[in-house]
Enzyme design. Structure first.
Site, mmCIF file in Angstrom:
data_model
loop_
_atom_site.group_PDB
_atom_site.id
_atom_site.type_symbol
_atom_site.label_atom_id
_atom_site.label_comp_id
_atom_site.label_asym_id
_atom_site.label_seq_id
_atom_site.Cartn_x
_atom_site.Cartn_y
_atom_site.Cartn_z
ATOM 1 N N GLN A 114 0.836 -1.204 0.000
ATOM 2 C CA GLN A 114 0.000 0.000 0.000
ATOM 3 C C GLN A 114 0.875 1.260 0.000
ATOM 4 O OE1 GLN A 114 -3.217 0.696 -0.330
ATOM 5 N NE2 GLN A 114 -3.792 -1.429 -0.656
ATOM 6 N N SER A 115 1.847 1.304 -0.880
ATOM 7 C CA SER A 115 2.789 2.429 -0.941
ATOM 8 C C SER A 115 2.143 3.699 -1.489
ATOM 9 C CB SER A 115 3.982 2.041 -1.815
ATOM 10 O OG SER A 115 4.786 3.165 -2.102
ATOM 11 N N ASN A 116 2.155 4.753 -0.682
ATOM 12 C CA ASN A 116 1.710 6.062 -1.162
ATOM 13 C C ASN A 116 2.676 6.605 -2.213
ATOM 14 O OD1 ASN A 116 -0.493 6.302 0.744
ATOM 15 N ND2 ASN A 116 1.053 6.660 2.314
ATOM 16 N N ALA A 130 4.504 4.894 -4.376
ATOM 17 C CA ALA A 130 4.287 4.245 -5.668
ATOM 18 C C ALA A 130 3.106 4.886 -6.388
ATOM 19 C CB ALA A 130 4.051 2.751 -5.463
#
Length: 342
Positions: free
Chosen positions: A75-77, A79
């Site tokens: 859940q990378s912001n 990315a």
């Protein structure tokens, strides 16, 4: 300190608001709390990575890249905002996502930031947790280069001396706002993970001689490791600005007491902080970064570290898109929600 000499593509909605949290302040009975709304930067639901990417993507363009590759957790912001920025520039984006939580929940694995990565046109490769993601990223970049692509790689969180310039710029912006509002600020609190936000902010505030201390609330690493990472990157950033030696060891403070069960895993205090901000101020936090940072601020106020007649700024780093992957962690059937297993 002349940031205009560095290439930059201006996409973020800046300056972001600085506003009081009056109901939260009253609820906690502690210092006057203000919030710097870097969740409002405008790039794919906003967040702190937009500031870093303005400098990173400009460097990519200067190098003639037709593709960017980056890496992060599921859940990378970072990315998500990288994919959005690449789409805006007409570049291909490839994202390596590391499974740091081992969650089997389909909403966590496919909704939230993951959905937005795909919507922005990024391709995704999934990796197990605990491996060297930067090494994997370079391996992937090598394969694309062998196929004739011009690849620019961005470290996790956009956290290198180029990306940290975005938060040197934030320090300038925040200083102007503080002066315009006539505030006497005693501390700035924010989430610290890949180190770029804190390193840039500390470097900028030191360069401006503001005297305002920064407290990073850790979301993953132990305190000593986190402080060393921030100090190293702050030193590199200061050197890039021609200000070597300006950041001292005592300028870098991390509190890692609110990590909870691990990276990306919300603790009781995380859920409480998210719900308090949503119900008192109508502001959304995320379970990975800003929720833990606010939990840290609330905890420190309750412990008496920040008292009445003081002023604290909470720097909101964004990330609310991740909430749609964490709905199962909230229990709204009870008066006060408690976290469930991820």
């Amino acid at each position: 300190m002349n940031l205009s000499r560095f290439p930059r593509i201006r996409v973020a909605h800046l300056p972001t608001p600085l506003e009081p949290l009056r109901r939260l302040t009253a609820q906690l009975g502690g210092p006057e709390i203000w919030i710097k709304r870097d969740d409002c930067t405008g790039l794919s639901t906003g967040g702190n990575k937009a500031r870093k990417l303005e400098f990173l993507m400009a460097e990519a363009a200067e190098q003639g890249a037709d593709m960017v590759i980056t890496q992060g957790a599921t859940q990378s912001n970072h990315a998500r905002q990288t994919a959005a920025f690449a789409a805006r520039m007409g570049l291909q984006c490839h994202v390596l996502l590391e499974d740091r939580t081992e969650s089997k929940n389909e909403q966590y694995r496919n909704n939230g930031n993951v959905l937005l990565d795909l919507l922005h046109g990024a391709t995704i490769a999934h990796y197990p947790g605990g491996i060297d993601m930067n090494a994997e990223m370079e391996t992937a970049a090598g394969k694309f280069r062998a196929d004739g692509r011009s690849v620019y790689t961005i470290p996790g969180g956009g956290s290198n001396a180029t990306g940290a310039l975005g938060y040197v710029n934030c320090a300038l912006e925040l200083s102007y706002q503080i002066n315009d509002l006539g505030l006497r600020v005693d501390s700035i609190v924010h989430a610290t993970g890949s180190a770029g936000t804190q390193a840039g902010l500390v470097t900028g505030l030191r360069a401006l001689n503001t005297g305002i201390p920064v407290v990073g609330i850790g979301v993953r690493a132990p305190r000593q490791h986190q402080q060393q990472s921030v100090l190293k990157l702050a030193g590199e950033t200061a050197g890039r600005l021609g200000l070597s030696g300006i950041v001292r060891e005592e300028d870098v403070v991390a509190n890692c007491d609110y990590v909870g069960p691990g990276y990306g895993l919300p603790a009781d205090s995380t859920i409480e902080a998210i719900e308090m901000l949503a119900r008192l101020e109508g502001i959304l936090l995320d379970p990975v970064y800003s929720g833990k940072a606010m939990a840290g601020l609330i905890g420190l106020i309750r412990e008496g570290a920040f008292v009445k007649d003081r002023t604290v700024i909470f720097l909101h780093t964004g990330g609310s898109a991740a909430l749609f992957g964490y709905g199962h962690c909230f229990d709204f059937s009870k008066p006060e929600s408690t976290p469930r297993s991820l």
